[in-house]
Write an enzyme that holds these catalytic residues in place. Structure first.
Site, PDB file in Angstrom:
ATOM      1  N   GLU A 255       2.608  -8.334  -1.711  1.00 51.71           N
ATOM      2  CA  GLU A 255       1.349  -8.943  -1.265  1.00 51.71           C
ATOM      3  C   GLU A 255       1.274 -10.449  -1.479  1.00 51.71           C
ATOM      4  O   GLU A 255       0.715 -11.176  -0.656  1.00 51.71           O
ATOM      5  CB  GLU A 255       0.143  -8.276  -1.958  1.00 51.71           C
ATOM      6  CG  GLU A 255      -0.175  -6.868  -1.476  1.00 51.71           C
ATOM      7  CD  GLU A 255       0.632  -5.781  -2.176  1.00 51.71           C
ATOM      8  OE1 GLU A 255       1.580  -6.107  -2.924  1.00 51.71           O
ATOM      9  OE2 GLU A 255       0.304  -4.600  -1.982  1.00 51.71           O
TER      10      GLU A 255
ATOM     11  N   GLY B 100       0.814  -1.221   0.000  1.00 55.53           N
ATOM     12  CA  GLY B 100       0.000   0.000   0.000  1.00 55.53           C
ATOM     13  C   GLY B 100       0.845   1.268   0.000  1.00 55.53           C
ATOM     14  O   GLY B 100       0.376   2.326  -0.445  1.00 55.53           O
TER      15      GLY B 100
HETATM   16  N1  DAK Z   1       1.879  -3.797   8.857  1.00 55.56           N
HETATM   17  C1  DAK Z   1       1.928  -3.817  10.209  1.00 55.56           C
HETATM   18  N2  DAK Z   1       3.072  -3.671  10.888  1.00 55.56           N
HETATM   19  C2  DAK Z   1       4.208  -3.527  10.186  1.00 55.56           C
HETATM   20  C3  DAK Z   1       4.220  -3.515   8.768  1.00 55.56           C
HETATM   21  C4  DAK Z   1       2.969  -3.654   8.093  1.00 55.56           C
HETATM   22  N3  DAK Z   1       2.879  -3.627   6.758  1.00 55.56           N
HETATM   23  N4  DAK Z   1       5.502  -3.381   8.357  1.00 55.56           N
HETATM   24  C5  DAK Z   1       6.259  -3.304   9.466  1.00 55.56           C
HETATM   25  N5  DAK Z   1       5.490  -3.388  10.559  1.00 55.56           N
HETATM   26  C6  DAK Z   1       5.909  -3.345  11.955  1.00 55.56           C
HETATM   27  C7  DAK Z   1       6.606  -4.637  12.351  1.00 55.56           C
HETATM   28  O1  DAK Z   1       5.651  -5.632  12.674  1.00 55.56           O
HETATM   29  C8  DAK Z   1       7.422  -4.196  13.537  1.00 55.56           C
HETATM   30  O2  DAK Z   1       6.560  -4.096  14.664  1.00 55.56           O
HETATM   31  P1  DAK Z   1       7.045  -4.567  16.133  1.00 55.56           P
HETATM   32  O3  DAK Z   1       7.426  -6.004  15.980  1.00 55.56           O
HETATM   33  O4  DAK Z   1       8.207  -3.667  16.447  1.00 55.56           O
HETATM   34  O5  DAK Z   1       5.838  -4.331  16.994  1.00 55.56           O
HETATM   35  C9  DAK Z   1       7.824  -2.780  13.143  1.00 55.56           C
HETATM   36  O6  DAK Z   1       6.919  -2.355  12.126  1.00 55.56           O
HETATM   37  C10 DAK Z   1       9.230  -2.699  12.578  1.00 55.56           C
HETATM   38  O7  DAK Z   1       9.317  -3.633  11.526  1.00 55.56           O
HETATM   39  P2  DAK Z   1      10.476  -4.747  11.454  1.00 55.56           P
HETATM   40  O8  DAK Z   1      10.986  -5.099  12.793  1.00 55.56           O
HETATM   41  O9  DAK Z   1       9.951  -5.846  10.616  1.00 55.56           O
HETATM   42  O10 DAK Z   1      11.598  -3.933  10.675  1.00 55.56           O
HETATM   43  P3  DAK Z   1      12.748  -4.520   9.730  1.00 55.56           P
HETATM   44  O11 DAK Z   1      13.658  -3.377   9.474  1.00 55.56           O
HETATM   45  O12 DAK Z   1      13.302  -5.794  10.249  1.00 55.56           O
HETATM   46  O13 DAK Z   1      11.978  -4.863   8.360  1.00 55.56           O
HETATM   47  C11 DAK Z   1      10.424  -4.451   6.536  1.00 55.56           C
HETATM   48  C12 DAK Z   1      11.378  -3.847   7.624  1.00 55.56           C
HETATM   49  C13 DAK Z   1       9.665  -3.312   5.891  1.00 55.56           C
HETATM   50  C14 DAK Z   1      11.248  -5.186   5.481  1.00 55.56           C
HETATM   51  C15 DAK Z   1       9.470  -5.443   7.245  1.00 55.56           C
HETATM   52  O14 DAK Z   1       8.869  -4.773   8.366  1.00 55.56           O
HETATM   53  C16 DAK Z   1       8.382  -5.919   6.354  1.00 55.56           C
HETATM   54  O15 DAK Z   1       8.616  -6.804   5.519  1.00 55.56           O
HETATM   55  N6  DAK Z   1       7.181  -5.390   6.527  1.00 55.56           N
HETATM   56  C17 DAK Z   1       6.017  -5.851   5.818  1.00 55.56           C
HETATM   57  C18 DAK Z   1       6.054  -5.299   4.425  1.00 55.56           C
HETATM   58  C19 DAK Z   1       4.877  -5.748   3.641  1.00 55.56           C
HETATM   59  O16 DAK Z   1       4.659  -6.965   3.437  1.00 55.56           O
HETATM   60  N7  DAK Z   1       4.095  -4.778   3.167  1.00 55.56           N
HETATM   61  C20 DAK Z   1       2.956  -5.064   2.384  1.00 55.56           C
HETATM   62  C21 DAK Z   1       1.783  -5.157   3.293  1.00 55.56           C
HETATM   63  S1  DAK Z   1       0.425  -5.832   2.422  1.00 55.56           S
HETATM   64  C22 DAK Z   1      -6.305  -5.495   0.099  1.00 55.56           C
HETATM   65  C23 DAK Z   1      -6.073  -4.243   0.591  1.00 55.56           C
HETATM   66  C24 DAK Z   1      -4.799  -3.798   0.678  1.00 55.56           C
HETATM   67  C25 DAK Z   1      -3.753  -4.601   0.332  1.00 55.56           C
HETATM   68  C26 DAK Z   1      -3.995  -5.851  -0.161  1.00 55.56           C
HETATM   69  C27 DAK Z   1      -5.273  -6.286  -0.300  1.00 55.56           C
HETATM   70  N8  DAK Z   1      -7.615  -5.954   0.063  1.00 55.56           N
HETATM   71  C28 DAK Z   1      -8.433  -5.630   1.158  1.00 55.56           C
HETATM   72  C29 DAK Z   1      -7.992  -6.916  -0.929  1.00 55.56           C
HETATM   73  C30 DAK Z   1      -2.427  -4.151   0.550  1.00 55.56           C
HETATM   74  C31 DAK Z   1      -1.577  -4.968   1.169  1.00 55.56           C
HETATM   75  C32 DAK Z   1      -0.303  -4.556   1.673  1.00 55.56           C
HETATM   76  O17 DAK Z   1       0.141  -3.450   1.595  1.00 55.56           O
END
Ligand code: DAK
Length: 260
Positions: A134, A111
């Site tokens: 995603e 997002g």
């Molecule tokens: N959501 C919630 N929390 C998140 C987050 C996220 N997307 N990204 C990071 N955080 C949180 C982590 O859980 C962590 O929280 P604590 O454990 O400290 O409580 C904190 O932020 C710091 O993150 P990290 O410890 O993981 O930090 P690192 O430097 O190790 O890693 C990272 C950074 C950005 C590589 C990693 O945090 C990561 O991979 N984050 C997730 C990235 C991700 O997958 N983003 C895409 C999200 S899915 C839909 C509507 C919308 C969407 C899809 C469908 N429909 C309803 C159909 C959209 C989807 C997305 O965007």
């Protein structure tokens, strides 16, 4: 206006919107999207704002995506509602009368990448990282990533990024046309403000009409796009700014635009 998840500041003619959940890497939950909806509705009807800059709080992330902890337990109906909310907010940004500059200061994932793509111009810091991860979560982009990414970088690269969930760095994002420019992190906001100031010094009605011509035109075939351009070009001659801009050129002075 008071907000819990975003900050709103003024910098001259620019409004600066900061997504402010640094502990969650500025992930977008429904409350944050609702606040963005509210702030962009206000800004859109505030003609003292010529340009908007949107960025993320902290040094690590622009927006690391939709909030996974918020989304995890959504049922199909609620997930559909969440996707529609995000799409509506991003459409509001894309169609805002004023130009919107994304100052991407770190992770722009899911997002976050989709939010950046809804903006008019993307400036990135050298530490910015982009991706649509995603599919690694078992879903697909839901805030129009499948639509805006191929329009920006082409179908093949968009599909590769969406199918693999791979992250790319700022230089690769620049190479494929996903961002306009890359700056050292410490210089990003100053560069965004300088660009905002330059845009604000021009004819605001003309910029609004140009934004509409580009956005609408991309949804039309080129003949209809050109017809639309001719319409809004004609409309620009109904403004004081057109007369002032052309008079100033001929009188060899700087134009003083009034935005009307
Ligand atoms: N959501 C919630 N929390 C998140 C987050 C996220 N997307 N990204 C990071 N955080 C949180 C982590 O859980 C962590 O929280 P604590 O454990 O400290 O409580 C904190 O932020 C710091 O993150 P990290 O410890 O993981 O930090 P690192 O430097 O190790 O890693 C990272 C950074 C950005 C590589 C990693 O945090 C990561 O991979 N984050 C997730 C990235 C991700 O997958 N983003 C895409 C999200 S899915 C839909 C509507 C919308 C969407 C899809 C469908 N429909 C309803 C159909 C959209 C989807 C997305 O965007």
């Amino acid at each position: 206006m008071s907000f819990e998840n975003i900050l709103l500041e003024r910098d001259g003619d620019a409004a600066v919107v900061t997504i402010n959940r640094p502990k969650a890497l500025n992930a977008l939950n429904a409350a944050t999207l609702q606040e963005l909806d509210r702030v962009f509705t206000e800004i859109g009807s505030d003609d003292s704002v010529s340009v908007v800059i949107i960025t993320g709080a902290g040094e690590k992330a622009f927006v690391a995506g939709a909030d996974i902890s918020f989304m995890k337990d959504l049922n199909a109906v609620a997930a559909r509602g969440f996707a529609m909310l995000g799409q509506a907010v991003f459409n509001k940004i894309e169609n805002l009368p004023q130009p919107v500059i994304a100052a991407i200061n770190g992770f722009a994932l899911g997002g976050g990448c989709e939010l950046a793509m809804a903006c008019d111009i993307r400036l990135a810091s050298e530490n910015a990282r982009f991706g649509q991860p995603e599919v690694s979560l078992g879903v697909l982009p839901g805030f129009a990533g499948t639509q805006r990414l191929p329009r920006l970088v082409g179908k093949g690269l968009a599909k590769e990024l969406i199918y693999t969930g791979d992250m790319i760095d700022a230089n690769e994002a620049y190479r494929i046309g996903l961002v306009n420019k890359v700056y050292p992190a410490a210089e990003l906001m100053a560069a965004a403000k300088k660009l905002a100031e330059k845009i604000a010094s021009k004819g605001q009605v003309a910029i609004c009409l140009a934004k509409s011509a580009v956005n609408q035109g991309l949804e039309m075939d080129s003949a209809r796009g050109m017809a639309y351009e001719a319409e809004v070009f004609g409309l620009s001659f109904a403004t004081e700014d057109q007369f002032e801009g052309m008079s100033a050129f001929l009188e060899k002075r700087r134009a003083e635009f009034k935005g009307r």
